[in-house]
Design a protein around this motif. Sequence first.
Motif, PDB file in Angstrom:
ATOM      1  N   ILE A  56       0.815  -1.220   0.000  1.00 54.44           N
ATOM      2  CA  ILE A  56       0.000   0.000   0.000  1.00 54.44           C
ATOM      3  C   ILE A  56       0.845   1.264   0.000  1.00 54.44           C
ATOM      4  N   GLY A  57       2.170   1.123   0.098  1.00 50.47           N
ATOM      5  CA  GLY A  57       3.024   2.299   0.124  1.00 50.47           C
ATOM      6  C   GLY A  57       2.689   3.202   1.296  1.00 50.47           C
ATOM      7  N   ALA A  66      -6.908 -12.689   3.909  1.00 52.77           N
ATOM      8  CA  ALA A  66      -8.037 -13.484   4.384  1.00 52.77           C
ATOM      9  C   ALA A  66      -7.638 -14.946   4.260  1.00 52.77           C
ATOM     10  N   TYR A  67      -8.335 -15.807   4.981  1.00 54.84           N
ATOM     11  CA  TYR A  67      -7.912 -17.211   5.067  1.00 54.84           C
ATOM     12  C   TYR A  67      -9.117 -18.132   5.020  1.00 54.84           C
ATOM     13  N   GLN A  68      -8.969 -19.251   4.276  1.00 51.83           N
ATOM     14  CA  GLN A  68      -9.976 -20.314   4.256  1.00 51.83           C
ATOM     15  C   GLN A  68      -9.357 -21.574   3.670  1.00 51.83           C
ATOM     16  N   ASP A  69      -9.635 -22.722   4.308  1.00 53.09           N
ATOM     17  CA  ASP A  69      -9.251 -24.028   3.763  1.00 53.09           C
ATOM     18  C   ASP A  69      -7.787 -24.110   3.347  1.00 53.09           C
ATOM     19  N   ASN A  70      -6.901 -23.760   4.269  1.00 50.13           N
ATOM     20  CA  ASN A  70      -5.454 -23.866   4.058  1.00 50.13           C
ATOM     21  C   ASN A  70      -4.931 -22.953   2.948  1.00 50.13           C
ATOM     22  N   THR A  71      -5.716 -21.937   2.575  1.00 50.53           N
ATOM     23  CA  THR A  71      -5.271 -20.986   1.559  1.00 50.53           C
ATOM     24  C   THR A  71      -5.385 -19.570   2.099  1.00 50.53           C
ATOM     25  N   VAL A  72      -4.339 -18.776   1.853  1.00 46.79           N
ATOM     26  CA  VAL A  72      -4.304 -17.372   2.244  1.00 46.79           C
ATOM     27  C   VAL A  72      -4.499 -16.530   0.992  1.00 46.79           C
ATOM     28  N   TYR A  73      -5.381 -15.545   1.073  1.00 51.25           N
ATOM     29  CA  TYR A  73      -5.623 -14.640  -0.054  1.00 51.25           C
ATOM     30  C   TYR A  73      -5.130 -13.248   0.350  1.00 51.25           C
ATOM     31  N   ALA A  74      -4.314 -12.641  -0.501  1.00 55.46           N
ATOM     32  CA  ALA A  74      -3.737 -11.338  -0.179  1.00 55.46           C
ATOM     33  C   ALA A  74      -3.643 -10.504  -1.445  1.00 55.46           C
ATOM     34  N   ALA A  75      -3.590  -9.171  -1.270  1.00 55.46           N
ATOM     35  CA  ALA A  75      -3.606  -8.266  -2.424  1.00 55.46           C
ATOM     36  C   ALA A  75      -2.717  -7.059  -2.161  1.00 55.46           C
ATOM     37  N   ASP A  76      -2.389  -6.339  -3.237  1.00 58.86           N
ATOM     38  CA  ASP A  76      -1.763  -5.034  -3.092  1.00 58.86           C
ATOM     39  C   ASP A  76      -2.711  -3.975  -3.649  1.00 58.86           C
ATOM     40  N   ARG A  77      -2.383  -2.715  -3.423  1.00 59.35           N
ATOM     41  CA  ARG A  77      -3.270  -1.625  -3.827  1.00 59.35           C
ATOM     42  C   ARG A  77      -3.405  -1.535  -5.341  1.00 59.35           C
ATOM     43  N   TYR A  78      -2.346  -1.862  -6.059  1.00 60.87           N
ATOM     44  CA  TYR A  78      -2.335  -1.697  -7.507  1.00 60.87           C
ATOM     45  C   TYR A  78      -3.351  -2.616  -8.183  1.00 60.87           C
ATOM     46  N   GLY A  79      -3.514  -3.845  -7.669  1.00 60.11           N
ATOM     47  CA  GLY A  79      -4.491  -4.752  -8.275  1.00 60.11           C
ATOM     48  C   GLY A  79      -4.089  -6.211  -8.253  1.00 60.11           C
ATOM     49  N   VAL A  80      -2.905  -6.506  -7.742  1.00 62.67           N
ATOM     50  CA  VAL A  80      -2.452  -7.899  -7.688  1.00 62.67           C
ATOM     51  C   VAL A  80      -3.154  -8.618  -6.546  1.00 62.67           C
TER      52      VAL A  80
END
Length: 393
Positions: A56-57, A66-80
Amino acid sequence: MQLRKTLLVGLVSVALLSGCSLFGGEEDVVTMSPLPKVENQFTPNKVWSTSVGNGIGEYYSHLRPAYQDNTVYAADRYGVVKALDLTDGKEKWKVDLSEKKSFFASNQSALLSGGLTVSGSNVYIGSERAVVFALNTQDGNVAWQTKVAGEAISRPVVADGMVLIHTTNGQLQALNEADGAIKWTVNLDTPTLSLRGESAPAVAFGAAVVGGDNGRVSAVLMQQGQLIWQQRVSQPSGATEIDRLNDIDTTPVIVDNVVYALGYNGNLTALDLRSGQIIWKRDMGSVNDFIVDAGRIYVVDQTDRIVASNAEGGAKVWEQNDLLHRNLTPPVLYNGYLVVGDSQGYLHWVNTTDGRFVAQQQVDSSGFLSAPIVAGDKLLIQARGGKVYAFTR
């Protein structure tokens, strides 16, 4: 004109850290507390770390995994947006939600901002461009995207087949979980001057309870989008414009038919869920989400005091004052300890019984803003620079 929090945080930083008074004639210098000396009772184990875009700079954004079923979901501000294996941090898939303008022009940032929420087969995220995305958890493909009433900088909340979004212009909207269609909109009103931040709703018994920029907590029937009650818990007062800000940007917490709410310049307040009537209130303010657990309320307040109070009447149990003005993250409970990050990239582990430090570690020089989260047996936190860290005790 609204003074949203990106601007306000910068102004407050100038006013507090450099000693310049923006809304009055006096100079008032507030200094960040030095790093307290802590004799570690244990050393948290870093299991893995991985980069998710550019983070996010210097922007004020509460993007967090966020987390569910052994998977982590993450993002950056740009869109990744990335899906990571919880065990080792390895990438499962990656998508880029930035807009492709032309072959020759660079992509336009998606300005992701609303935090990630995963529910069922989708992961949801909002943006400053007033778009809410639903991505398939298996491959990251866009299941749907919906233009909403304003900037979606609060965390989406999923309940009863709906995705609830609280926008910066004071609209609470319910989107159909299946296709993103807008089911209803409730106008919660916004004052002329407010912080940049919105309360994510809490949900219980078919009602959504949410804080507003007008100092009120509102309860809305989810199926009808009908306002049930409103209760003011924060009243504008003070000599300066900042003193009179009375936003409730924290997410209410509902426990045993009691709603706990906390305003920026207001009160820590307990309300009856059915009627909205005030049960008790105590003088305390914050923009940080707080915790109610086992009869205790844990708050990081405006000055970065960590305070534990009794949930029955709000009486203070203990407070930790050694991290003042270090710009702490909201707290999380992990493995029996309270954990917060700070703007210099340290994690602080606090004993919930008496507020004493039990461990401290420097993790990332870019610093932390968003709250740590608990994922299975791991503690996760994302730094401003975009790196996600996983720890175990």
